[in-house]
Design a protein around this motif. Structure first.
Motif, PDB file in Angstrom:
ATOM      1  N   GLN A  41       0.814  -1.330   0.039  1.00  0.00           N
ATOM      2  CA  GLN A  41       0.238  -1.001   0.012  1.00  0.00           C
ATOM      3  C   GLN A  41       1.515   1.118  -0.386  1.00  0.00           C
ATOM      4  O   GLN A  41       2.045   1.409   0.647  1.00  0.00           O
ATOM      5  CB  GLN A  41      -1.018   0.418   0.940  1.00  0.00           C
TER       6      GLN A  41
ATOM      7  N   GLN B   6      -3.494   5.648  -9.237  1.00  0.00           N
ATOM      8  CA  GLN B   6      -2.295   4.791  -9.575  1.00  0.00           C
ATOM      9  C   GLN B   6      -2.541   3.652 -10.385  1.00  0.00           C
ATOM     10  O   GLN B   6      -3.408   2.936  -9.772  1.00  0.00           O
ATOM     11  CB  GLN B   6      -1.020   5.153  -8.870  1.00  0.00           C
ATOM     12  N   SER B   7      -2.246   4.032 -11.954  1.00  0.00           N
ATOM     13  CA  SER B   7      -2.501   2.508 -12.720  1.00  0.00           C
ATOM     14  C   SER B   7      -0.812   2.303 -13.140  1.00  0.00           C
ATOM     15  O   SER B   7      -0.488   4.142 -13.817  1.00  0.00           O
ATOM     16  CB  SER B   7      -3.705   2.460 -13.403  1.00  0.00           C
ATOM     17  N   LEU B   9      -1.388  -1.135 -11.159  1.00  0.00           N
ATOM     18  CA  LEU B   9      -0.530  -1.808  -9.751  1.00  0.00           C
ATOM     19  C   LEU B   9       1.715  -1.479  -9.429  1.00  0.00           C
ATOM     20  O   LEU B   9       1.850  -1.735  -9.004  1.00  0.00           O
ATOM     21  CB  LEU B   9      -1.460  -2.131  -9.719  1.00  0.00           C
ATOM     22  N   SER B  10       0.987  -2.589 -11.249  1.00  0.00           N
ATOM     23  CA  SER B  10       2.695  -3.322 -11.342  1.00  0.00           C
ATOM     24  C   SER B  10       2.793  -3.561 -13.100  1.00  0.00           C
ATOM     25  O   SER B  10       1.951  -3.448 -13.533  1.00  0.00           O
ATOM     26  CB  SER B  10       2.437  -4.757 -10.323  1.00  0.00           C
ATOM     27  N   LYS B 104      -1.969   3.864  -4.014  1.00  0.00           N
ATOM     28  CA  LYS B 104      -0.698   2.536  -3.629  1.00  0.00           C
ATOM     29  C   LYS B 104       0.675   2.319  -4.129  1.00  0.00           C
ATOM     30  O   LYS B 104       1.255   1.111  -4.383  1.00  0.00           O
ATOM     31  CB  LYS B 104      -1.978   1.186  -4.307  1.00  0.00           C
ATOM     32  N   THR B 106       2.914   2.064  -7.725  1.00  0.00           N
ATOM     33  CA  THR B 106       3.195   1.672  -9.369  1.00  0.00           C
ATOM     34  C   THR B 106       4.397   0.563  -9.078  1.00  0.00           C
ATOM     35  O   THR B 106       4.842   1.389  -8.644  1.00  0.00           O
ATOM     36  CB  THR B 106       2.917   1.936 -10.329  1.00  0.00           C
TER      37      THR B 106
END
Lengths: 115, 112
Positions: A41, B6-7, B9-10, B104, B106
């Protein structure tokens, strides 16, 4: 020192124990912040000090969490009767201006694990 | 409630690729948007964006803010393995508390 320092870097506590986490901000920085970062997080705000005054503690999750900065420099975050859900990295940040500050400098964090 | 999203996430890329990381925000009393890089523990500051449409650049990294669409992007060109990290976006609110509202993050992995 050159940056924000925190101690201890790692802390393992048994559920129900009290813990104290220390933050040494950059010398002369007026503002000090505590954040909690759970695994995977982003950091979440806990509390904010301007000098010794705690101006915002809206992010503290329960009354088991208490923070102080009695002389406007070093700060301590205390967690009483720790619970498993308190396991996280606790980040401290400081910034140089008392209002309108933007850049916050972060310490390395304290990783708390509650068993 | 204040929100920063955010995008992706990975993201996994190969060295030399260009990547774009996205950040959208819904924050009352918005003042500026900050990008941080987090490798081990401490987030390190990358950019602060206050005005719309003005690109900030530092080496292979650049970022821009769109205050109309409530959106920011972080670009990294010619990625290197050392760029592997979590990139955090945070909104800074004016007035009252000086806190940052984080997304959160990236997680970027750059493979050789």
């Amino acid at each position: 020192g050159a940056g924000v320092s925190q101690s201890p870097r790692y802390k393992v506590a048994k559920r129900g124990q009290d813990v104290a986490l220390r933050c040494d901000p950059i010398s002369g920085h007026v503002s000090l912040f505590w954040y909690q970062q759970a695994l995977g997080q982003g950091p979440e705000f806990l509390t904010y000090f301007q000098n010794e005054a705690q101006l915002d503690k809206s992010g503290l999750p329960s009354d088991r969490f208490f923070a102080e900065r009695p002389e406007g420099s070093v700060s301590t975050l205390k967690i009483q009767r720790t619970q498993k859900e308190d396991s996280a990295v606790y980040l401290c940040a400081s910034s140089s201006r008392d209002r309108g500050t933007n850049e916050q400098f972060f310490g390395p964090g304290t990783r708390l694990t509650v068993l | 409630e204040d929100k920063v999203v955010q995008s992706p996430l990975s993201l996994v890329v190969h060295e030399g690729d260009t990547v774009t990381l996205n950040c959208s925000y819904e924050v009352t009393n918005f003042r500026s948007l900050l990008w941080y890089k987090q490798e081990k523990k401490a987030p390190t500051f990358l950019f602060m964006l206050t005005s719309s449409g003005i690109e900030k650049k530092s080496g292979r990294l650049s970022s821009i803010l769109d205050k109309k669409e409530l959106f920011s992007i972080l670009n990294i060109t010619a990625t290197q393995t050392g760029d592997s990290a979590v990139y955090l976006c945070a909104a800074f609110k004016q007035g009252g508390s000086e806190k940052l509202v984080f997304g959160k993050g990236t997680k970027l992995t750059v493979n050789p």
